[in-house]
Design a protein around this motif. Structure first.
Motif, PDB file in Angstrom:
ATOM      1  N   SER A   1       0.815  -1.218   0.000  1.00 21.27           N
ATOM      2  CA  SER A   1       0.000   0.000   0.000  1.00 21.27           C
ATOM      3  C   SER A   1       0.844   1.263   0.000  1.00 21.27           C
ATOM      4  CB  SER A   1      -0.917   0.012   1.231  1.00 21.27           C
ATOM      5  OG  SER A   1      -0.151   0.078   2.424  1.00 21.27           O
ATOM      6  N   TYR A   2       2.149   1.129   0.277  1.00 22.50           N
ATOM      7  CA  TYR A   2       2.998   2.324   0.365  1.00 22.50           C
ATOM      8  C   TYR A   2       4.054   2.368  -0.734  1.00 22.50           C
ATOM      9  CZ  TYR A   2       5.399  -1.183   3.266  1.00 22.50           C
ATOM     10  OH  TYR A   2       5.953  -2.338   3.753  1.00 22.50           O
ATOM     11  N   ALA A   3       3.802   1.643  -1.833  1.00 20.92           N
ATOM     12  CA  ALA A   3       4.678   1.738  -3.001  1.00 20.92           C
ATOM     13  C   ALA A   3       4.181   2.798  -3.972  1.00 20.92           C
ATOM     14  CB  ALA A   3       4.771   0.387  -3.710  1.00 20.92           C
ATOM     15  N   ASN A   4       3.145   3.537  -3.584  1.00 21.85           N
ATOM     16  CA  ASN A   4       2.600   4.590  -4.442  1.00 21.85           C
ATOM     17  C   ASN A   4       3.567   5.766  -4.532  1.00 21.85           C
ATOM     18  OD1 ASN A   4      -0.005   3.160  -4.497  1.00 21.85           O
ATOM     19  ND2 ASN A   4      -0.149   3.839  -2.370  1.00 21.85           N
ATOM     20  N   ILE A   5       3.565   6.418  -5.693  1.00 25.57           N
ATOM     21  CA  ILE A   5       4.454   7.561  -5.916  1.00 25.57           C
ATOM     22  C   ILE A   5       3.609   8.776  -6.287  1.00 25.57           C
ATOM     23  CG2 ILE A   5       6.386   8.473  -7.266  1.00 25.57           C
ATOM     24  CD1 ILE A   5       7.187   5.530  -7.813  1.00 25.57           C
ATOM     25  N   MET A   6       3.850   9.880  -5.579  1.00 22.62           N
ATOM     26  CA  MET A   6       3.163  11.138  -5.855  1.00 22.62           C
ATOM     27  C   MET A   6       4.176  12.193  -6.278  1.00 22.62           C
ATOM     28  SD  MET A   6       0.381  11.482  -2.773  1.00 22.62           S
ATOM     29  CE  MET A   6      -0.710  12.469  -3.816  1.00 22.62           C
ATOM     30  N   VAL A   7       3.815  13.004  -7.269  1.00 24.61           N
ATOM     31  CA  VAL A   7       4.672  14.116  -7.679  1.00 24.61           C
ATOM     32  C   VAL A   7       4.029  15.434  -7.263  1.00 24.61           C
ATOM     33  CG1 VAL A   7       5.647  12.884  -9.646  1.00 24.61           C
ATOM     34  CG2 VAL A   7       3.621  14.327  -9.976  1.00 24.61           C
ATOM     35  N   ARG A   8       4.851  16.472  -7.225  1.00 28.81           N
ATOM     36  CA  ARG A   8       4.338  17.807  -6.940  1.00 28.81           C
ATOM     37  C   ARG A   8       3.234  18.173  -7.923  1.00 28.81           C
ATOM     38  NH1 ARG A   8       9.855  20.382  -7.792  1.00 28.81           N
ATOM     39  NH2 ARG A   8       8.555  21.739  -9.092  1.00 28.81           N
ATOM     40  N   GLN A   9       2.276  18.950  -7.444  1.00 24.88           N
ATOM     41  CA  GLN A   9       1.145  19.325  -8.283  1.00 24.88           C
ATOM     42  C   GLN A   9       1.595  20.069  -9.540  1.00 24.88           C
ATOM     43  OE1 GLN A   9      -2.236  18.552  -7.584  1.00 24.88           O
ATOM     44  NE2 GLN A   9      -2.465  19.185  -9.724  1.00 24.88           N
ATOM     45  N   ASP A  10       2.569  20.969  -9.402  1.00 21.19           N
ATOM     46  CA  ASP A  10       2.999  21.741 -10.572  1.00 21.19           C
ATOM     47  C   ASP A  10       3.671  20.853 -11.611  1.00 21.19           C
ATOM     48  OD1 ASP A  10       5.171  21.651  -8.546  1.00 21.19           O
ATOM     49  OD2 ASP A  10       6.306  22.728 -10.084  1.00 21.19           O
TER      50      ASP A  10
ATOM     51  N   TYR B   1       2.943  17.633 -12.066  1.00 19.44           N
ATOM     52  CA  TYR B   1       1.856  16.867 -12.685  1.00 19.44           C
ATOM     53  C   TYR B   1       1.126  17.723 -13.722  1.00 19.44           C
ATOM     54  CZ  TYR B   1      -2.114  13.692 -13.095  1.00 19.44           C
ATOM     55  OH  TYR B   1      -3.076  12.837 -13.583  1.00 19.44           O
ATOM     56  N   ASP B   2       0.873  18.971 -13.363  1.00 18.95           N
ATOM     57  CA  ASP B   2       0.176  19.874 -14.282  1.00 18.95           C
ATOM     58  C   ASP B   2       0.984  20.135 -15.549  1.00 18.95           C
ATOM     59  OD1 ASP B   2      -1.911  20.053 -12.491  1.00 18.95           O
ATOM     60  OD2 ASP B   2      -1.245  21.959 -11.627  1.00 18.95           O
ATOM     61  N   SER B   3       2.316  19.997 -15.438  1.00 21.56           N
ATOM     62  CA  SER B   3       3.172  20.225 -16.608  1.00 21.56           C
ATOM     63  C   SER B   3       3.302  18.982 -17.485  1.00 21.56           C
ATOM     64  CB  SER B   3       4.561  20.683 -16.161  1.00 21.56           C
ATOM     65  OG  SER B   3       5.282  19.612 -15.560  1.00 21.56           O
ATOM     66  N   GLY B   4       2.646  17.883 -17.076  1.00 15.26           N
ATOM     67  CA  GLY B   4       2.653  16.676 -17.897  1.00 15.26           C
ATOM     68  C   GLY B   4       3.443  15.514 -17.341  1.00 15.26           C
ATOM     69  N   ILE B   5       4.019  15.666 -16.164  1.00 20.77           N
ATOM     70  CA  ILE B   5       4.780  14.562 -15.561  1.00 20.77           C
ATOM     71  C   ILE B   5       3.796  13.666 -14.817  1.00 20.77           C
ATOM     72  CG2 ILE B   5       6.591  13.950 -13.907  1.00 20.77           C
ATOM     73  CD1 ILE B   5       7.973  16.559 -14.624  1.00 20.77           C
ATOM     74  N   ASN B   6       3.305  12.660 -15.526  1.00 22.80           N
ATOM     75  CA  ASN B   6       2.252  11.800 -14.991  1.00 22.80           C
ATOM     76  C   ASN B   6       2.622  10.322 -15.020  1.00 22.80           C
ATOM     77  OD1 ASN B   6       2.160  11.325 -17.708  1.00 22.80           O
ATOM     78  ND2 ASN B   6       0.081  12.124 -18.017  1.00 22.80           N
ATOM     79  N   SER B   7       3.926  10.032 -15.082  1.00 26.10           N
ATOM     80  CA  SER B   7       4.377   8.642 -15.057  1.00 26.10           C
ATOM     81  C   SER B   7       5.755   8.571 -14.414  1.00 26.10           C
ATOM     82  CB  SER B   7       4.443   8.066 -16.476  1.00 26.10           C
ATOM     83  OG  SER B   7       5.501   8.666 -17.212  1.00 26.10           O
ATOM     84  N   VAL B   8       6.136   7.370 -14.016  1.00 25.55           N
ATOM     85  CA  VAL B   8       7.461   7.158 -13.429  1.00 25.55           C
ATOM     86  C   VAL B   8       8.545   7.537 -14.434  1.00 25.55           C
ATOM     87  CG1 VAL B   8       9.042   5.400 -12.533  1.00 25.55           C
ATOM     88  CG2 VAL B   8       6.622   5.360 -11.874  1.00 25.55           C
ATOM     89  N   GLU B   9       8.339   7.171 -15.687  1.00 25.66           N
ATOM     90  CA  GLU B   9       9.330   7.458 -16.727  1.00 25.66           C
ATOM     91  C   GLU B   9       9.519   8.965 -16.927  1.00 25.66           C
ATOM     92  OE1 GLU B   9       7.813   3.383 -17.187  1.00 25.66           O
ATOM     93  OE2 GLU B   9       6.829   5.334 -16.931  1.00 25.66           O
TER      94      GLU B   9
ATOM     95  N   GLY C   1      -3.930  19.890  -2.431  1.00 24.74           N
ATOM     96  CA  GLY C   1      -3.447  20.420  -3.697  1.00 24.74           C
ATOM     97  C   GLY C   1      -1.938  20.431  -3.821  1.00 24.74           C
ATOM     98  N   PHE C   2      -1.253  19.602  -3.014  1.00 22.54           N
ATOM     99  CA  PHE C   2       0.210  19.580  -3.028  1.00 22.54           C
ATOM    100  C   PHE C   2       0.774  18.651  -4.100  1.00 22.54           C
ATOM    101  CE2 PHE C   2       0.387  20.473   1.849  1.00 22.54           C
ATOM    102  CZ  PHE C   2      -0.092  21.750   1.621  1.00 22.54           C
ATOM    103  N   GLY C   3       0.004  17.631  -4.507  1.00 29.33           N
ATOM    104  CA  GLY C   3       0.556  16.670  -5.446  1.00 29.33           C
ATOM    105  C   GLY C   3      -0.493  15.729  -6.003  1.00 29.33           C
ATOM    106  N   ARG C   4      -0.045  14.881  -6.949  1.00 27.47           N
ATOM    107  CA  ARG C   4      -0.920  13.900  -7.577  1.00 27.47           C
ATOM    108  C   ARG C   4      -0.183  12.568  -7.708  1.00 27.47           C
ATOM    109  NH1 ARG C   4      -5.062  16.022 -10.772  1.00 27.47           N
ATOM    110  NH2 ARG C   4      -5.649  13.845 -11.157  1.00 27.47           N
ATOM    111  N   THR C   5      -0.954  11.508  -7.787  1.00 23.60           N
ATOM    112  CA  THR C   5      -0.395  10.163  -7.845  1.00 23.60           C
ATOM    113  C   THR C   5      -0.050   9.772  -9.281  1.00 23.60           C
ATOM    114  OG1 THR C   5      -1.835   9.592  -5.993  1.00 23.60           O
ATOM    115  CG2 THR C   5      -0.768   7.769  -7.154  1.00 23.60           C
ATOM    116  N   ILE C   6       1.155   9.211  -9.460  1.00 22.64           N
ATOM    117  CA  ILE C   6       1.551   8.735 -10.790  1.00 22.64           C
ATOM    118  C   ILE C   6       1.803   7.226 -10.805  1.00 22.64           C
ATOM    119  CG2 ILE C   6       2.527  10.962 -11.466  1.00 22.64           C
ATOM    120  CD1 ILE C   6       5.328   9.721 -10.969  1.00 22.64           C
TER     121      ILE C   6
END
Length: 348
Positions: free
Chosen positions: A113-122, A124-132, A210-215
């Motif tokens: 349950s804790y292998a999830n990865i979240m990136v900063r909201q900004d 994610y908004d710029s298109g960084i929506n995957s590990v790659e 609003g700090f981040g999103r899950t990728i």
């Protein structure tokens, strides 16, 4: 004759004032402790056993000892300040490699349950929506992205580093120790971290703020299985081998209590479980966050505690890698299901 700290812990307080207490009360006064960290619903099973009175039913006076990262349980057990620990399955393997052999007594989670990865909201908004895409990102100074685990060597670090390495991206990010939510969340908000490892409760809180999103989300069907090959022991209850050898009855009583807590959670509605643990342990946490974490196991786990050999061997992928300091370990040397089997037979 000298008495070690561990022997003193096992003896508990039963010896103190022994002549003043009736024999029946003495038999019920064994002190035990469970170390883990941080205070999160992912570790709720010990809290449930306490609140339901299962430890007392088994003649145990139990104490929960908490820290700021998953490695706290491992460190506290090794220091002789607790008899049992609840944490990532890599931790007892790490202790064994350092001369403190352990026994894993049961599993409390088989999909991480804790292998999830979240990136900063900004980001994610710029298109960084995957590990790659995260691995391709460069900070303003040209440095690699900074990813925070709760601690280096923690379960979040073990699983997180593997997710990147499995994609050939292990050298494309910098890992740091981020601690618990009180340090993780603001560091993501202020851009000190570009991404964090996060259990379900943190995902809810971070996204609401609003700090981040899950990728990378292991709650989605097939995600964990694709990278790790199937279920494997993730969170476990474990103790030092010395404890098993010195007091089997105490270990059995402890496993009985934990197993009864698992059976309760399996049978009870999620709302009932949440209502039980929230007032004492999670009153300051968003109820939706608590529900998300408790609900993760409801949808991914059988609540039987069993670790079979094939599941253990699937753990080889994240465990036996450069940097983990874990030598290959035989199932028979570290897993002891006998106490769980006895508990299941007693509480059918």
């Amino acid at each position: 004759m000298s008495i070690t700290r561990r022997q003193a812990l096992i003896a508990g307080s039963a010896l103190a004032g022994a002549s003043l207490l009736p024999e029946r009360l003495l038999a019920q006064s064994k002190q035990v402790s469970l170390a883990f960290g941080p205070v999160s619903p992912v570790y709720a099973i010990g809290m449930i056993a306490e609140l339901k009175g299962y430890f007392k039913d088994e003649g145990l006076d139990s104490k929960l000892i908490t820290g700021n990262a998953g490695t706290f349980g491992r460190q506290t057990l090794a220091a002789g300040q607790a008899l049992f620990a609840h944490g990532d399955a890599s931790h007892p393997l790490q202790l064994g490699a350092r001369g403190k052999p352990c026994k894993i007594l049961l599993a409390t989670e088989m999909v991480c349950s804790y292998a999830n990865i979240m990136v900063r909201q900004d980001l994610y908004d710029s298109g960084i929506n995957s590990v790659e895409k995260l691995a391709d990102y460069k900070r303003p100074d040209g440095a690699k992205p900074i990813v925070a685990a709760t601690a280096i060597g923690s379960g979040t670090w073990v699983f997180g580093t593997y997710v990147f390495e499995a994609r050939g991206l292990g050298d494309r990010v910098n890992w740091v120790a981020g601690g618990g939510p009180n340090t993780m969340f603001p560091s993501l908000q202020t851009k000190q971290f570009d991404a964090i490892m996060a259990p379900p409760s943190w995902i809810v809180e971070v996204e609401k703020k609003g700090f981040g999103r899950t990728i990378y989300d292991t709650s989605k069907p097939g995600v964990f299985e694709k990278d790790f090959g199937g279920a494997l022991p993730v969170l476990v209850i474990y103790t030092l081998q010395d404890t098993v050898e010195q007091d089997k009855a105490l270990v059995q009583a402890y496993v009985n209590a934990i197993y009864r807590a698992m059976a309760f959670v399996k049978a009870a509605p999620l709302a009932e479980v949440q209502a039980l643990v929230t007032p004492k342990y999670f009153s300051g946490i968003d109820p939706d966050a608590v529900s998300a974490e408790l609900g993760f196991d409801k949808s991914t786990w059988a609540y039987d505690g069993v670790i079979d050999k094939p599941a253990f061997e699937r753990g080889a992928k994240p465990w036996y890698r450069k940097g983990t300091d874990i030598p290959e370990t035989k199932y028979e040397d570290v897993v002891d299901m006998s106490f769980l089997q006895a508990a299941r037979a007693k509480y059918k």
